[in-house]
Design a protein around this motif. Structure first.
Motif, mmCIF file in Angstrom:
data_model
loop_
_atom_site.group_PDB
_atom_site.id
_atom_site.type_symbol
_atom_site.label_atom_id
_atom_site.label_comp_id
_atom_site.label_asym_id
_atom_site.label_seq_id
_atom_site.Cartn_x
_atom_site.Cartn_y
_atom_site.Cartn_z
ATOM 1 N N MET A 28 0.823 -1.205 0.000
ATOM 2 C CA MET A 28 0.000 0.000 0.000
ATOM 3 C C MET A 28 0.861 1.260 0.000
ATOM 4 O O MET A 28 0.584 2.205 -0.720
ATOM 5 C CB MET A 28 -0.931 0.033 1.220
ATOM 6 N N GLN A 34 -3.606 5.032 0.978
ATOM 7 C CA GLN A 34 -3.794 5.057 2.426
ATOM 8 C C GLN A 34 -3.201 3.799 3.023
ATOM 9 O O GLN A 34 -3.471 2.700 2.556
ATOM 10 C CB GLN A 34 -5.287 5.145 2.750
ATOM 11 N N VAL A 35 -2.381 3.941 4.028
ATOM 12 C CA VAL A 35 -1.688 2.816 4.642
ATOM 13 C C VAL A 35 -2.527 2.237 5.775
ATOM 14 O O VAL A 35 -2.961 2.975 6.657
ATOM 15 C CB VAL A 35 -0.309 3.275 5.181
ATOM 16 N N PRO A 36 -2.766 0.919 5.777
ATOM 17 C CA PRO A 36 -3.477 0.310 6.900
ATOM 18 C C PRO A 36 -2.666 0.478 8.190
ATOM 19 O O PRO A 36 -1.447 0.279 8.180
ATOM 20 C CB PRO A 36 -3.583 -1.165 6.520
ATOM 21 N N TYR A 79 -7.505 0.392 4.312
ATOM 22 C CA TYR A 79 -6.694 0.952 3.244
ATOM 23 C C TYR A 79 -7.560 1.298 2.046
ATOM 24 O O TYR A 79 -8.667 0.802 1.894
ATOM 25 C CB TYR A 79 -5.584 -0.024 2.834
ATOM 26 N N CYS A 88 -12.542 1.941 -0.422
ATOM 27 C CA CYS A 88 -11.656 1.731 0.713
ATOM 28 C C CYS A 88 -12.246 0.644 1.607
ATOM 29 O O CYS A 88 -13.402 0.280 1.471
ATOM 30 C CB CYS A 88 -11.447 3.022 1.488
#
Length: 179
Positions: A28, A34-36, A79, A88
């Protein structure tokens, strides 16, 4: 429950750094999406952060009974897909695991959905759900004691899909004061 003395010390700021942020910096991040992430908070960190926030807003913070409970709070964010059309991932469940085979599984005693809006560089948006979950420290210790090397897992779900398992390493536990 935290003792009156523990609450007093937490409200004075002792322990406000007893929290950890863990990000999935794999694919990601490489894609720029967007990073988990998960954030883990001990009760003294929550109290310290709440009182600090109240001071900045010129208000008084009075801890609730729930705020004083000996628990581990986990906040998980999903994410974004490769494109805004991919949407998302909304987080719907968080569990603690002793190992990846699910030897010991502990469910949260309290969960609360958190709404979030994600935007890309072109202004497109998407609504998703993060999740806040609380686990009793007794359950955390039970899972930790059964885990290989004491390093337990936090599994994050979107519906019935396990989106990610985060290993809570000794360095994280030390920062949280779980050791």
């Amino acid at each position: 429950m935290l003792s009156d003395e523990e609450v007093k010390l937490a409200l004075e700021g002792k322990g406000k750094d007893h929290w950890v942020l863990i990000q999935d910096m794999g694919l990601m991040a490489a894609q720029g999406n967007q990073v988990p992430t998960i954030s883990l908070f001990m009760p003294e960190a929550v109290l310290g952060i709440q009182v600090q926030s109240a001071k900045k807003q010129f208000t008084h913070y009075e801890p609730t009974e729930e705020d004083k409970r000996k628990s581990l709070m986990v906040v998980a964010h999903g994410y974004a897909g490769k494109t805004i059309a991919d949407g998302c991932t909304s987080i719907t469940r968080i569990v603690l695991l002793s190992d990846s085979s699910g030897g010991i599984v502990k469910e949260a005693y309290l969960t609360e959905p958190l709404s979030e809006t994600w935007r890309n560089g072109f202004g497109a948006t998407n609504e998703c759900q993060a999740l806040r979950a609380k686990f009793s420290l007794d359950d955390v210790q039970m899972v930790r004691q059964a885990a290989p090397n004491g390093e337990f897992l936090v599994a994050v779900f979107s519906g019935s899909v396990n989106t990610k398992m985060y290993k809570i390493k000794k360095k994280h536990q030390s920062k949280l004061t779980l050791e």
